[in-house]
Write an enzyme that holds these catalytic residues in place. Structure first.
Site, PDB file in Angstrom:
ATOM      1  N   GLU A  73     -10.013  -4.035  -5.715  1.00 30.12           N
ATOM      2  CA  GLU A  73      -9.392  -2.952  -4.934  1.00 30.12           C
ATOM      3  C   GLU A  73      -9.470  -1.625  -5.693  1.00 30.12           C
ATOM      4  O   GLU A  73      -9.402  -1.594  -6.926  1.00 30.12           O
ATOM      5  CB  GLU A  73      -7.920  -3.267  -4.668  1.00 30.12           C
ATOM      6  N   SER A 109       0.832  -1.196   0.000  1.00 34.96           N
ATOM      7  CA  SER A 109       0.000   0.000   0.000  1.00 34.96           C
ATOM      8  C   SER A 109       0.875   1.259   0.000  1.00 34.96           C
ATOM      9  O   SER A 109       1.678   1.464  -0.906  1.00 34.96           O
ATOM     10  CB  SER A 109      -0.955  -0.043   1.201  1.00 34.96           C
ATOM     11  N   HIS A 120      -7.588  -5.759   0.275  1.00 31.85           N
ATOM     12  CA  HIS A 120      -6.358  -4.975   0.274  1.00 31.85           C
ATOM     13  C   HIS A 120      -5.304  -5.615   1.184  1.00 31.85           C
ATOM     14  O   HIS A 120      -5.561  -5.913   2.350  1.00 31.85           O
ATOM     15  CB  HIS A 120      -6.687  -3.563   0.764  1.00 31.85           C
TER      16      HIS A 120
END
Length: 305
Positions: free
Chosen positions: A242, A148, A272
């Protein structure tokens, strides 16, 4: 797909995503995620997880599997929207990967926004990488990883190293990376409702806290706009539902356009950064297995710059 996948997605969408969407207090977000990590995430038995300090940088979390059989070191940068998360919340996942490789993992503690906006985080990460080299670890034995926001920082680090002509790591991998701070990927809108974890509006708010007025078009910020001359092989995975799906797709294409070997593994309807659920989700363990196989197949660089 396992029967646990839709159950986990449903829980995350109904509970965790809603909680994140309505919370503006970053300190509460940090406390809640740290508590969740302590309750749900466990490293394999025999894993040693300790804090230490690298000379020339700050603290790191060192994750050592019960048996080491490799000279590789996983240099892992945690996610959390630049405002929450820590090596402590991600150490168990790295323990699972370290066990598969028989390798040590090192996770740097970097400063978080909004208290320390850009460029604090990437400066801390770059300093930790250099300190790891100075400690005697060869660059060709370093595997850089991140998820991320940590994936963004991993690519930020790689572009810096490429611009400076190294020394480059052997490879880089990323789970569900953020690569476009302009959020121009269609999936940011198309998957807003289907996304199980990240509220699209909150993701934008966290990015604003991190940027603090900096230009999202700066190549030092958005990996999708940076250059990667001579970069080592890259492996990226992302879920099809996502909001960051297209960040991953476009990043893989961007790297390939520059002659970089880039593998993209897009998985159906997984949440995620799903490998963090390795204790409960079979697909998480399958992904970690696949990543470990890929890492072991990447040859060392012939020379270091």
């Amino acid at each position: 797909m396992s029967v646990l996948r839709p159950l986990l997605n449903g829980y995350l969408r109904l509970v965790e995503k809603r909680k994140l969407a309505r919370t503006r207090d970053v300190h509460k977000i940090r406390r809640d995620f740290a508590k969740t990590a302590r309750l749900l995430f466990r490293a394999p038995r025999g894993t040693q997880i300790t804090r230490s300090r690298l000379v020339g940088a700050g603290e790191v979390l060192r994750v050592t599997p019960a048996q080491t059989r490799s000279d590789l070191v996983i240099f892992y940068i945690h996610g959390g929207g630049f405002v929450f998360g820590s090596p402590d919340t991600h150490g168990a996942m790295l323990g699972a990967l370290a066990q598969r490789l028989g390798a040590v993992a090192v996770l740097p503690y970097y400063r978080l926004a909004p208290e320390a906006p850009f460029p604090a985080a990437i400066e801390d990460v770059a300093a930790a990488y250099q300190a790891l080299l100075d400690s005697g670890v060869s660059a060709q034995n370093i595997i850089v990883g991140g998820d991320s926001a940590g994936g963004a920082l991993a690519f930020n680090l790689l572009s810096r190293l490429c611009a400076a002509s190294g020394p480059l790591p052997r490879a880089l991998f990323s789970f569900s990376p953020l690569t476009d701070f302009l959020h121009e990927g269609a999936s940011f809108r198309e998957n807003a409702a289907r996304e199980a974890v990240l509220p699209a509006a909150q993701a934008g708010l966290m990015a604003e806290m991190y940027l603090a007025g900096a230009d999202p078009r700066d190549p030092d910020i958005s990996p999708l706009l940076a250059s990667y001359p001579g970069a080592p092989p890259v492996w990226i995975t992302v879920g099809s539902t996502e909001i960051l799906r297209d960040d991953a797709r476009r990043m893989a294409a961007h790297l390939r356009d520059q002659g970089v070997s880039a593998s993209l593994e897009e998985e159906h309807d997984l949440p995620h950064v799903w490998p963090i659920f390795h204790n409960t989700l079979p697909e998480a363990r399958v992904t970690l297995d696949a990543l470990a196989r890929w890492i072991t197949q990447v040859p060392p660089t012939a020379t270091e710059s």
